[in-house]
Design an enzyme around this catalytic site. Structure first.
Site, PDB file in Angstrom:
ATOM      1  N   HIS A   1      -2.961  22.641  24.954  1.00 55.41           N
ATOM      2  CA  HIS A   1      -1.797  22.855  24.083  1.00 55.41           C
ATOM      3  C   HIS A   1      -1.504  21.622  23.241  1.00 55.41           C
ATOM      4  O   HIS A   1      -1.265  20.547  23.779  1.00 55.41           O
ATOM      5  CB  HIS A   1      -0.568  23.199  24.922  1.00 55.41           C
ATOM      6  CG  HIS A   1       0.606  23.644  24.104  1.00 55.41           C
ATOM      7  ND1 HIS A   1       0.611  24.819  23.392  1.00 55.41           N
ATOM      8  CD2 HIS A   1       1.814  23.070  23.867  1.00 55.41           C
ATOM      9  CE1 HIS A   1       1.768  24.952  22.765  1.00 55.41           C
ATOM     10  NE2 HIS A   1       2.518  23.907  23.024  1.00 55.41           N
TER      11      HIS A   1
ATOM     12  N   HIS B   1       0.248  20.358  19.156  1.00 58.74           N
ATOM     13  CA  HIS B   1       0.663  20.509  17.759  1.00 58.74           C
ATOM     14  C   HIS B   1       0.335  19.154  17.137  1.00 58.74           C
ATOM     15  O   HIS B   1       1.097  18.201  17.270  1.00 58.74           O
ATOM     16  CB  HIS B   1       2.161  20.784  17.632  1.00 58.74           C
ATOM     17  CG  HIS B   1       2.666  21.845  18.577  1.00 58.74           C
ATOM     18  ND1 HIS B   1       2.400  23.177  18.405  1.00 58.74           N
ATOM     19  CD2 HIS B   1       3.401  21.749  19.716  1.00 58.74           C
ATOM     20  CE1 HIS B   1       2.968  23.864  19.392  1.00 58.74           C
ATOM     21  NE2 HIS B   1       3.567  23.027  20.204  1.00 58.74           N
TER      22      HIS B   1
ATOM     23  N   ARG C   1      14.154  18.678  17.676  1.00 58.10           N
ATOM     24  CA  ARG C   1      13.553  19.710  16.837  1.00 58.10           C
ATOM     25  C   ARG C   1      14.049  19.599  15.396  1.00 58.10           C
ATOM     26  O   ARG C   1      13.272  19.764  14.454  1.00 58.10           O
ATOM     27  CB  ARG C   1      13.863  21.111  17.395  1.00 58.10           C
ATOM     28  CG  ARG C   1      12.960  22.170  16.788  1.00 58.10           C
ATOM     29  CD  ARG C   1      13.270  23.555  17.334  1.00 58.10           C
ATOM     30  NE  ARG C   1      14.529  24.089  16.823  1.00 58.10           N
ATOM     31  CZ  ARG C   1      14.825  25.396  16.762  1.00 58.10           C
ATOM     32  NH1 ARG C   1      13.956  26.287  17.195  1.00 58.10           N
ATOM     33  NH2 ARG C   1      15.984  25.810  16.296  1.00 58.10           N
TER      34      ARG C   1
ATOM     35  N   ARG D   1      11.563  33.999  21.254  1.00 61.20           N
ATOM     36  CA  ARG D   1      12.598  33.758  20.240  1.00 61.20           C
ATOM     37  C   ARG D   1      12.074  34.126  18.858  1.00 61.20           C
ATOM     38  O   ARG D   1      12.767  34.730  18.058  1.00 61.20           O
ATOM     39  CB  ARG D   1      12.982  32.266  20.204  1.00 61.20           C
ATOM     40  CG  ARG D   1      13.937  31.813  21.271  1.00 61.20           C
ATOM     41  CD  ARG D   1      14.237  30.322  21.112  1.00 61.20           C
ATOM     42  NE  ARG D   1      13.142  29.480  21.539  1.00 61.20           N
ATOM     43  CZ  ARG D   1      12.585  28.524  20.812  1.00 61.20           C
ATOM     44  NH1 ARG D   1      13.014  28.257  19.606  1.00 61.20           N
ATOM     45  NH2 ARG D   1      11.588  27.808  21.296  1.00 61.20           N
TER      46      ARG D   1
ATOM     47  N   HIS E   1       4.552  25.836  29.126  1.00 60.95           N
ATOM     48  CA  HIS E   1       5.752  25.247  29.749  1.00 60.95           C
ATOM     49  C   HIS E   1       6.179  26.024  31.009  1.00 60.95           C
ATOM     50  O   HIS E   1       6.035  25.531  32.104  1.00 60.95           O
ATOM     51  CB  HIS E   1       6.930  25.110  28.775  1.00 60.95           C
ATOM     52  CG  HIS E   1       6.602  24.311  27.559  1.00 60.95           C
ATOM     53  ND1 HIS E   1       6.082  23.048  27.636  1.00 60.95           N
ATOM     54  CD2 HIS E   1       6.688  24.598  26.234  1.00 60.95           C
ATOM     55  CE1 HIS E   1       5.872  22.584  26.416  1.00 60.95           C
ATOM     56  NE2 HIS E   1       6.223  23.501  25.541  1.00 60.95           N
TER      57      HIS E   1
ATOM     58  N   ASP F   1       0.725  18.748  23.850  1.00 64.20           N
ATOM     59  CA  ASP F   1       1.870  19.303  23.127  1.00 64.20           C
ATOM     60  C   ASP F   1       2.321  18.472  21.927  1.00 64.20           C
ATOM     61  O   ASP F   1       1.691  18.512  20.881  1.00 64.20           O
ATOM     62  CB  ASP F   1       3.015  19.536  24.127  1.00 64.20           C
ATOM     63  CG  ASP F   1       4.109  20.453  23.571  1.00 64.20           C
ATOM     64  OD1 ASP F   1       3.925  20.972  22.452  1.00 64.20           O
ATOM     65  OD2 ASP F   1       5.137  20.654  24.243  1.00 64.20           O
TER      66      ASP F   1
HETATM   67 ZN    ZN Z   1       4.340  23.458  22.086  1.00 65.08          ZN
END
Ligand code: ZN
Length: 451
Positions: free
Chosen positions: A52, A54, A78, A207, A266, A317
């Site tokens: 995982h 980004h 975020r 979401r 997660h 991540d």
């Molecule tokens: Zn992530």
């Protein structure tokens, strides 16, 4: 054809001495033991897939470690991330991805599953090539040789209630139909890459993706991995529960055919029945202990999950720090701190390092859709060698090598890495490190200067 020799190696049946591998077209075609050879590496392991990431977030590592007004949280992080990514061009993304891939390789990973959600230009304007950003990730993979499982992300909405995307989310957004088009374009973008490359899908989260969207994404290629963020934050669980009538993992268990094809990223905020249900379903838990600690997510219920036979792998991540040994160490240490116990993730008589390393190698391979994770005939030659000559590993053998690597040492002992037979790290260094670092330094200086 390549021959590779190791003084000791971790094979599926256990540790073996004087191991020789024959590699052809990127795959292991023969494994022999009892073959002494000059130039043998000290300790050969199946390399782990980073399940995982980004990549673009690497460029903001270190920028969010101060306290703003009130209490900082995942959500304040975020909003900074959204502000930052509004500056990123395709060239920036390629420069950052190259750096991240070099660092991953040098940490001992042979491949990465990139959860790729930055698709469009500023304000959501489409690029001429819908998969422009995928093509940039593909270029970085071609340059660095790191194996790639590319996971274009479906991001439809701003929340479970179907609200529109916020300004910061416009670069991610697609309807399910647009996503199918983008996915086909991503397939074209990966065409020049080696045969071990995988294209999967990633509905972002409950979401951001609707039930219909998830079904469409998962149906694009029924053989390919499906990754989804799930139950990272309490507020997210509450939102899903209020709108969908079930907690996120519970909803997936009830409404999706969860199997080894699925990787749940997660899965921090779970109740016992969800943890056990997920383990029974055979899905892989995608754990990202460094990022989860950095963002204050909470602690995965690892002891219960492993006792129920659950599969797991690790990912970096946000890439705030890229270190395989630290990821595994923190996975165990978070359990110890939470339970006030030692050697939590091993069963009686097992080495924690062996459980962590082998579990992450097997689960990571499954999540990446890659035939690897074990030194076995037919698998891709995803391999990692440790240098055991230094003080940390000098007097170790067998499982103690893994315990020492994870708990007493760090990535400096990673000496060689092969990804599907491509020898990408040699003597601890990736061949493209200098060029990639120079380009990254310029990119990041400009990006940070502009903020
Ligand atoms: Zn992530």
């Amino acid at each position: 054809m390549t021959f590779l020799h190791a003084k000791t190696a971790l094979l599926p049946e256990g540790w073996a001495e004087d191991v020789a591998l024959r590699i052809e077209a990127g795959r292991i075609v023969e494994v022999s033991t009892g073959v002494k050879a000059a130039g043998a590496v000290d300790c050969l392991l199946p390399a782990v897939a980073n399940l995982h990431s980004h990549m673009f977030q690497r460029a903001m590592a270190g920028m969010t470690e101060y306290r703003s007004a009130g209490q900082d949280s995942f959500w304040t992080w975020r909003s900074l991330m959204y502000r930052f990514l509004d500056r990123l061009t395709p060239e920036d993304v390629e420069a950052i991805a190259g750096m991240v891939m070099v660092e991953m390789a040098e940490a001992g990973y042979a491949s990465v599953a990139e959860f790729h959600y930055l698709h469009h230009g500023v304000n959501g304007v489409r690029y001429d090539d819908l998969a422009e950003m995928s093509a940039r990730i593909a270029s970085a993979a071609a340059e660095t040789g790191l194996g790639l499982t590319h996971l274009p992300v479906l991001y439809e909405r701003g929340g479970c209630d179907g609200r529109a995307l916020s300004a910061g989310q416009l670069r991610f957004g697609n309807t399910p139909d647009q996503f199918a088009e983008l996915w086909a374009a991503a397939q074209r973008a990966l065409r020049g890459l080696p045969a071990d490359t995988v294209l999967g899908v990633a509905p972002h989260s409950l979401r951001a993706a609707s039930a219909a969207g998830i079904a469409l994404a998962a149906g694009l290629d029924p053989a390919t991995p499906v990754h989804i963020h799930v139950a990272e934050q309490v507020a997210e669980v509450d939102e899903v529960l209020a709108q969908m009538g079930a907690r996120p993992v519970q909803w997936l268990l009830d409404n999706q055919d969860l199997s080894a094809r699925w990787c749940l990223i997660h899965a921090t905020q779970m109740q016992a029945f969800e943890t056990e249900g997920m383990a029974r379903a055979g899905a892989v838990a995608g754990l990202c202990p460094i990022t989860e600690a950095n963002l204050g997510d909470g602690i995965f219920d690892g002891a219960r999950y492993l006792a129920a036979g659950g599969r797991f792998g690790v990912g970096s991540d946000s890439n705030v720090r890229i270190s395989l040994s630290e990821e595994l160490r923190l996975l165990e240490y978070s359990q110890r701190l939470g339970l006030r116990a030692r050697a939590v993730l091993a069963r009686e008589g097992q080495s924690v390092g062996r459980v962590l390393y082998q579990g992450a190698a097997e689960g990571g391979a499954l999540a990446a859709g890659r035939a690897s994770g074990a030194i076995r005939v037919g698998n891709w030659a995803d391999l990692m060698a440790l240098d055991c000559s230094g003080p940390d590993l000098a007097a170790s053998s067998g499982d103690m090598i893994l315990d020492s690597f994870i708990f007493a040492s760090d990535d400096r002992v990673v000496s060689e890495v092969w990804s599907a037979g491509r020898h990408i790290v040699s003597g601890g260094r990736h061949a493209a490190r200098e060029a990639v670092t120079a380009r990254y330094a310029k990119t990041v200086a400009r990006l940070r200067g502009a903020l």
